[in-house]
Design a protein around this motif. Structure first.
Motif, short mmCIF file in Angstrom:
data_model
loop_
_atom_site.label_atom_id
_atom_site.label_comp_id
_atom_site.label_asym_id
_atom_site.label_seq_id
_atom_site.Cartn_x
_atom_site.Cartn_y
_atom_site.Cartn_z
N GLY A 62 0.70 -0.85 -0.15
CA GLY A 62 -0.14 0.08 -0.30
C GLY A 62 1.33 1.29 0.46
O GLY A 62 2.15 0.99 0.15
N ALA A 63 0.18 3.00 0.15
CA ALA A 63 0.80 3.63 -0.07
C ALA A 63 1.71 4.44 1.49
O ALA A 63 2.39 4.15 1.28
N ASN A 64 1.36 3.17 2.37
CA ASN A 64 1.76 3.56 3.17
C ASN A 64 3.05 2.36 4.16
O ASN A 64 4.12 2.52 4.53
N GLY A 65 3.12 1.40 2.86
CA GLY A 65 4.76 0.24 1.95
C GLY A 65 4.29 -0.55 3.13
O GLY A 65 5.51 -1.35 3.71
N ARG A 66 3.18 -0.93 3.82
CA ARG A 66 2.97 -2.11 4.61
C ARG A 66 2.70 -2.93 3.44
O ARG A 66 1.54 -3.05 2.33
N PRO A 67 2.79 -4.46 3.01
CA PRO A 67 2.95 -5.23 2.65
C PRO A 67 1.80 -6.10 3.14
O PRO A 67 0.84 -6.71 3.85
N SER A 68 1.07 -6.33 1.85
CA SER A 68 -0.26 -7.54 1.69
C SER A 68 0.19 -8.55 0.75
O SER A 68 0.44 -8.40 -0.27
N VAL A 69 -0.01 -10.27 1.15
CA VAL A 69 -0.38 -10.96 0.36
C VAL A 69 -1.56 -12.26 0.21
O VAL A 69 -2.11 -12.07 1.81
N ARG A 70 -1.77 -12.30 -0.42
CA ARG A 70 -3.28 -13.55 0.01
C ARG A 70 -2.85 -14.64 -1.97
O ARG A 70 -2.30 -14.48 -2.54
N ILE A 71 -4.08 -15.66 -1.99
CA ILE A 71 -3.64 -16.59 -2.92
C ILE A 71 -4.79 -16.44 -4.13
O ILE A 71 -6.30 -15.69 -3.58
N LEU A 72 -4.48 -15.84 -5.11
CA LEU A 72 -5.38 -15.82 -6.32
C LEU A 72 -5.47 -16.53 -7.72
O LEU A 72 -4.32 -17.83 -7.71
N LEU A 73 -5.97 -17.10 -8.54
CA LEU A 73 -6.21 -17.43 -9.37
C LEU A 73 -5.58 -17.12 -10.29
O LEU A 73 -5.84 -16.12 -11.44
N LEU A 74 -4.27 -17.30 -11.48
CA LEU A 74 -3.60 -17.06 -12.52
C LEU A 74 -5.12 -17.25 -13.23
O LEU A 74 -5.38 -18.19 -13.58
N LYS A 75 -5.13 -16.44 -14.10
CA LYS A 75 -6.52 -16.55 -15.41
C LYS A 75 -6.03 -15.88 -17.28
O LYS A 75 -6.53 -16.15 -17.89
N GLY A 76 -4.90 -15.62 -16.86
CA GLY A 76 -4.78 -15.38 -18.46
C GLY A 76 -2.96 -15.61 -18.32
O GLY A 76 -2.39 -14.95 -17.42
N LEU A 77 -1.90 -15.67 -19.26
CA LEU A 77 -0.96 -15.84 -19.71
C LEU A 77 -0.71 -15.57 -21.04
O LEU A 77 -1.30 -16.27 -22.27
N ASP A 78 0.50 -14.66 -21.64
CA ASP A 78 0.54 -13.94 -23.00
C ASP A 78 1.39 -13.48 -23.01
O ASP A 78 2.61 -13.18 -21.86
N ASP A 79 2.80 -13.08 -24.00
CA ASP A 79 3.95 -12.74 -23.71
C ASP A 79 4.22 -11.73 -23.00
O ASP A 79 5.21 -10.54 -22.74
N ARG A 80 2.62 -10.55 -22.78
CA ARG A 80 3.28 -9.12 -22.30
C ARG A 80 3.34 -9.50 -20.66
O ARG A 80 3.57 -9.04 -20.13
N GLY A 81 2.54 -10.71 -19.85
CA GLY A 81 2.73 -11.64 -18.49
C GLY A 81 1.59 -11.79 -18.14
O GLY A 81 0.95 -12.74 -18.98
N PHE A 82 1.22 -12.12 -16.75
CA PHE A 82 0.27 -12.63 -16.03
C PHE A 82 -0.73 -12.11 -15.53
O PHE A 82 -0.87 -10.95 -14.27
N THR A 83 -2.03 -12.35 -16.03
CA THR A 83 -3.35 -11.80 -15.73
C THR A 83 -3.97 -12.60 -14.07
O THR A 83 -4.55 -14.04 -14.52
#
Length: 197
Positions: free
Chosen positions: A37-58
């Motif tokens: 966040g803008a306050n510098g505090r990290p946050s992490v969670r599990i999500l599912l990858l829904k797209g992959l191409d040569d631009r990146g991971f969506t």
């Protein structure tokens, strides 16, 4: 394809991901998504990858959620895939961009109706006084769309992590793991190096 011979991190990721799809019992596309966040505090969670191409991971989310706020504030994220059965992990870091409206609409339309209703009914990451309140919001949303099409909410879209670092980790005996790091060296170009375990 071996890590030693890999020259394209996207090709290497696709090769490992294909193996994970056959080896992992549940959700080989599950990934940890870390934001700050803008306050510098990290946050992490599990999500599912829904797209992959040569631009990146969506992946897709509510832009008004905590992660949405953090992505909009800093425009960076880190991802980690851990395939325990294969004893591998991939770490990805880079700037984040929103997908196009057309991409978000197409993915939203592919979701089950209940998930589309839920995207409207849930005020993701905000305090909820009871399960009954959420169930009432779902019922109200179902009534609102009354069997008709459920369009994508304006506060729901996808984000693409455009990697500038991709690290491949392979477990080895005595914790002497293989760690191969690709860093973006230019448009479509990657520098490859090895890290101590």
């Amino acid at each position: 394809m071996t890590l030693e011979n890999a020259t394209d991190p996207f090709a290497q990721f696709r090769a490992w991901f294909a193996e994970a799809e056959t080896a992992e019992i549940n959700d080989p596309n599950a990934m940890s998504v870390a934001t700050v966040g803008a306050n510098g505090r990290p946050s992490v969670r599990i999500l599912l990858l829904k797209g992959l191409d040569d631009r990146g991971f969506t992946f897709y989310t509510n832009t008004q959620s905590r992660k949405g706020d953090q992505l909009e504030a800093t425009h960076f994220a880190a991802l980690t895939f851990h395939w325990k059965s294969l004893r591998r992990q991939v770490r990805i870091e880079g700037p984040v961009e929103r997908v196009t409206d057309a991409e978000a609409d197409a993915y939203f339309a592919s979701r089950p109706r209940g998930s589309r209703i839920g995207a409207w009914a849930s005020q993701q990451s905000r305090p909820l006084d009871s399960r009954a309140t959420l169930e009432q919001a779902v019922a109200d949303t179902e009534a609102r769309f009354d069997g008709g099409e459920v369009p994508r909410p304006p506060h729901w879209t996808g984000f693409r992590v455009v990697p500038d670092r991709i690290e491949f980790w392979q477990d080895r005996e005595y914790r002497l793991h293989d760690r191969i790091l690709f860093t973006r060296a230019g448009e479509g170009e990657w520098a490859k190096g090895r890290l101590y375990p």
